[in-house]
Design an enzyme around this catalytic site. Structure first.
Site, PDB file in Angstrom:
ATOM      1  N   ASP A   8       1.102  26.496 -58.160  1.00  0.00           N
ATOM      2  CA  ASP A   8       0.882  25.811 -59.438  1.00  0.00           C
ATOM      3  C   ASP A   8      -0.502  25.116 -59.321  1.00  0.00           C
ATOM      4  O   ASP A   8      -0.455  24.394 -58.397  1.00  0.00           O
ATOM      5  CB  ASP A   8       2.130  24.876 -59.375  1.00  0.00           C
ATOM      6  CG  ASP A   8       2.073  24.151 -60.904  1.00  0.00           C
ATOM      7  OD1 ASP A   8       2.250  24.740 -61.614  1.00  0.00           O
ATOM      8  OD2 ASP A   8       2.106  22.956 -60.882  1.00  0.00           O
ATOM      9  N   GLU A  45       1.785  35.643 -40.732  1.00  0.00           N
ATOM     10  CA  GLU A  45       2.745  35.378 -39.245  1.00  0.00           C
ATOM     11  C   GLU A  45       4.083  36.164 -39.595  1.00  0.00           C
ATOM     12  O   GLU A  45       4.735  36.547 -38.777  1.00  0.00           O
ATOM     13  CB  GLU A  45       2.942  33.933 -38.977  1.00  0.00           C
ATOM     14  CG  GLU A  45       1.921  33.185 -38.718  1.00  0.00           C
ATOM     15  CD  GLU A  45       2.494  31.579 -38.802  1.00  0.00           C
ATOM     16  OE1 GLU A  45       3.571  31.265 -39.009  1.00  0.00           O
ATOM     17  OE2 GLU A  45       1.533  30.889 -38.616  1.00  0.00           O
TER      18      GLU A  45
HETATM   19  C1  GLC Z   1       1.258  24.307 -64.343  1.00  0.00           C
HETATM   20  C2  GLC Z   1       2.791  24.627 -64.707  1.00  0.00           C
HETATM   21  C3  GLC Z   1       3.062  23.909 -66.033  1.00  0.00           C
HETATM   22  C4  GLC Z   1       3.475  22.508 -65.426  1.00  0.00           C
HETATM   23  C5  GLC Z   1       2.027  21.875 -64.856  1.00  0.00           C
HETATM   24  C6  GLC Z   1       2.245  20.880 -63.798  1.00  0.00           C
HETATM   25  O1  GLC Z   1       0.495  24.461 -65.167  1.00  0.00           O
HETATM   26  O2  GLC Z   1       2.717  26.081 -65.238  1.00  0.00           O
HETATM   27  O3  GLC Z   1       4.502  24.467 -66.687  1.00  0.00           O
HETATM   28  O4  GLC Z   1       3.584  21.510 -66.447  1.00  0.00           O
HETATM   29  O5  GLC Z   1       1.508  23.059 -63.844  1.00  0.00           O
HETATM   30  O6  GLC Z   1       2.854  21.239 -62.915  1.00  0.00           O
END
Ligand code: GLC
Length: 558
Positions: free
Chosen positions: A221, A272
């Site tokens: 993310d 790993e």
């Molecule tokens: C990313 C995710 C989104 C979230 C953001 C904060 O973009 O896809 O849904 O709100 O990160 O974590």
């Protein structure tokens, strides 16, 4: 059946032929997929119960949006414990069962990792609040003194991606106004300080925790956001740009060169482990050329091709981004990925037919001008999908697109839950419209999403005819076409193939060869003749008088 053991130890990981180079990865948004417990929120055992349907669809892997312990202020992207399952989704045992059941069906499982920020309920952040300025505990996050005589102004002018300031002031233990902490997203999502080695160590531990359980990889993310310009200069983004970044000159909190070191380190951790485990970065960066830097041989395996996702349904622009993607990723030996929908963007069965401006993250509401007719918009979306699935590389599909689900633009205001909606005081609708629980059975409560009939966001009545059980029985349904496309893609080896443009098809038509297949996408407004002597393998919509109608993609053998 392929067992988990086989998936990680079989000889299918010859360099250059790893599954992630050509696989189709299906994004499950757990809270909206299938609710086994009946509380109106999807869960892990709901996923397990529906794996047969995914196997029938013909995907290679699933990516699960976060299901870890979380107060759910940002639908799970606010993690309080990275190594446990939130009770609303089940338990670690439910996870293990789901993973095993997926592996038993030959489906790989990627989990979402959120390393840019945690929840404010994370133990570390609670300790940081208690420990006070200058402490080791505060050093794991980005705490700064405010500006102004009494520190009453934020350290700089950065704005949260969800709206409002990116800094929140805390009260110190004695109740006095204290330092400020950075949160690129909601105030309940404090950013980690990745200049602190302890944060690196912690995330290596978290990676190993899930790898030990047998996951096949991670979707990372906000992968472009972990490292911040240490000068913390003021910065005002272009209001017309995608909220998640992608501007020509990157923001001081996105695309900083230091992030690459982190992924080089993580790649070593993945190596790993036996089998082909993959890292896929969610990096909203300015061009495919910079995207390709994320997938150099010692970094991530994949990154989302958001420039492709953002391209309009227009032949010239599509051809241009396809060419640039293949050449940029090819130059670093990585496959391109392709994606049209996810949980952060307007569903492509609506988006590709919108005429009004719709920057990523803004969402659309009941007042949006020119909501397209569903039938026409789905036809276009299917043509786009049939084009995407014929491209060499790996493709991502988002739950519900195989049913032709549209964006639910007409959610009632009181149902909305996206922090964007709250933080902009309703100025931006945000992303709830693509997150509505999906329909499985036309005649069941909540269309089979939940036995109790509950659904955390209301489902539109119009989805009854789109339910999976109806579509399974309907020849030519969106679902049957997806299934057919996925089967043929595998048989023809398109994901591992190579693209060669076929010229002379006229304006508004994209035609290319991939192995034995000839693909023609008619993006023009007029019908196109089928080439003589060609065998029609699949068509995204019925032919019109034997011709390829507008907004139709065909796969042929010639
Ligand atoms: C990313 C995710 C989104 C979230 C953001 C904060 O973009 O896809 O849904 O709100 O990160 O974590």
């Amino acid at each position: 059946m392929t067992s988990q053991h086989d998936l990680h130890h079989s000889a299918d990981h010859t360099p250059g032929q790893e599954w992630w180079r050509s696989g189709v990865i299906y994004q499950i948004y757990p809270r909206s997929f299938a609710d086994h417990t009946g509380d109106g929120l999807g869960d892990l055992s709901g996923i397990t119960a529906r794996l047969d349907e995914l196997q029938e669809l013909g995907i290679d892997a699933v990516w699960l949006s976060p299901f870890m312990t979380s107060p759910q202020k940002d639908a799970g992207y606010d993690v309080a414990d990275y190594c446990d399952v939130d009770p609303i989704f089940g338990t670690l045992e439910d996870f293990d069962q789901m993973l095993q059941a997926a592996h038993d069906r030959g489906i790989r499982v990627i989990v979402d990792l959120v390393p840019n920020h945690s929840s404010d309920q994370h133990e570390w952040f609670q300790q940081a609040l208690a420990a006070g300025p200058g402490s080791t505990e505060r050093g794991r996050y980005i705490f700064r003194d405010g500006k102004g005589q009494h520190g009453e102004q934020p350290p700089n002018n950065w704005q949260s991606i969800f709206g409002g300031p990116a800094w929140t002031r805390v009260s110190e233990a004695d109740g006095s106004p204290g330092q400020w902490y950075l949160h690129l997203f909601d105030s309940s999502q404090p950013d980690f300080d990745w200049s602190n080695e302890e944060v690196h160590e912690e995330f290596r531990r978290i990676l190993r925790f899930w790898l030990d359980r047998g996951v096949d990889g991670f979707r990372v993310d906000v992968a472009h956001g972990l490292v911040k310009d240490q000068e913390f200069p003021d910065y005002t983004p272009d209001p017309e740009a995608a909220s998640m970044g992608g501007e020509q000159t990157p923001a001081p909190y996105f695309e900083q060169p230091g992030v690459h070191e982190i992924y080089r380190d993580w790649r070593k951790v993945l190596e790993e482990y036996p089998g082909d485990r993959a890292l896929c970065g969610e990096a909203w960066v300015s061009s495919v050329a910079s995207m390709a830097q994320w997938v150099r041989p010692d970094e991530m395996h994949q990154t989302f091709n958001f420039e492709y996702l953002l391209a309009p349904w227009e032949a010239g622009q599509l051809r241009d981004i396809i060419d640039r993607s293949i050449s940029a990723f090819g130059a670093v030996g990585a496959p391109s990925t392709w994606v049209l929908s996810n949980h952060d963007v307007v569903r492509h069965a609506t988006r590709l037919s919108l005429t009004g401006e719709n920057p990523q993250g803004t969402g659309i509401g009941p007042d949006f001008p020119g909501i397209p007719e569903h039938q026409d918009a789905v036809r276009r979306a299917q043509a786009a999908t049939a084009l995407m699935l014929a491209l060499p590389g790996s493709s991502y599909i988002y739950q519900g697109e195989e049913l032709g689900l549209d964006e639910v633009h007409d959610l009632p205001d009181e149902a909305r839950q996206d922090p964007t909606w709250f933080r902009t005081r309703g100025e931006k609708y945000g992303r709830d419209g693509c997150r509505v629980p999906i329909p499985w059975e036309a005649e069941s409560p909540a269309f089979g999403f939940s036995s109790s009939g509950k659904s955390w966001l209301p489902q539109p009545g119009r989805w009854k005819s789109l339910a999976r059980d109806v579509q399974r029985q309907t020849p030519g349904s969106t679902l049957n076409r997806y299934q057919q496309l996925l089967r043929l893609r595998r048989e023809l080896g398109l994901g591992a193939g190579a693209l060669q443009w076929a010229e002379g098809w006229g304006e508004g038509v994209l035609a290319f060869r991939n192995g034995d297949a000839l693909i023609i996408a008619n993006i023009s407004g007029s019908p196109v003749e089928l080439p003589t002597g060609a065998e029609l393998l699949v068509s995204s919509a019925s032919l019109i008088g034997g011709k390829i109608g507008p907004d139709t993609t065909v796969w042929l053998r010639q």
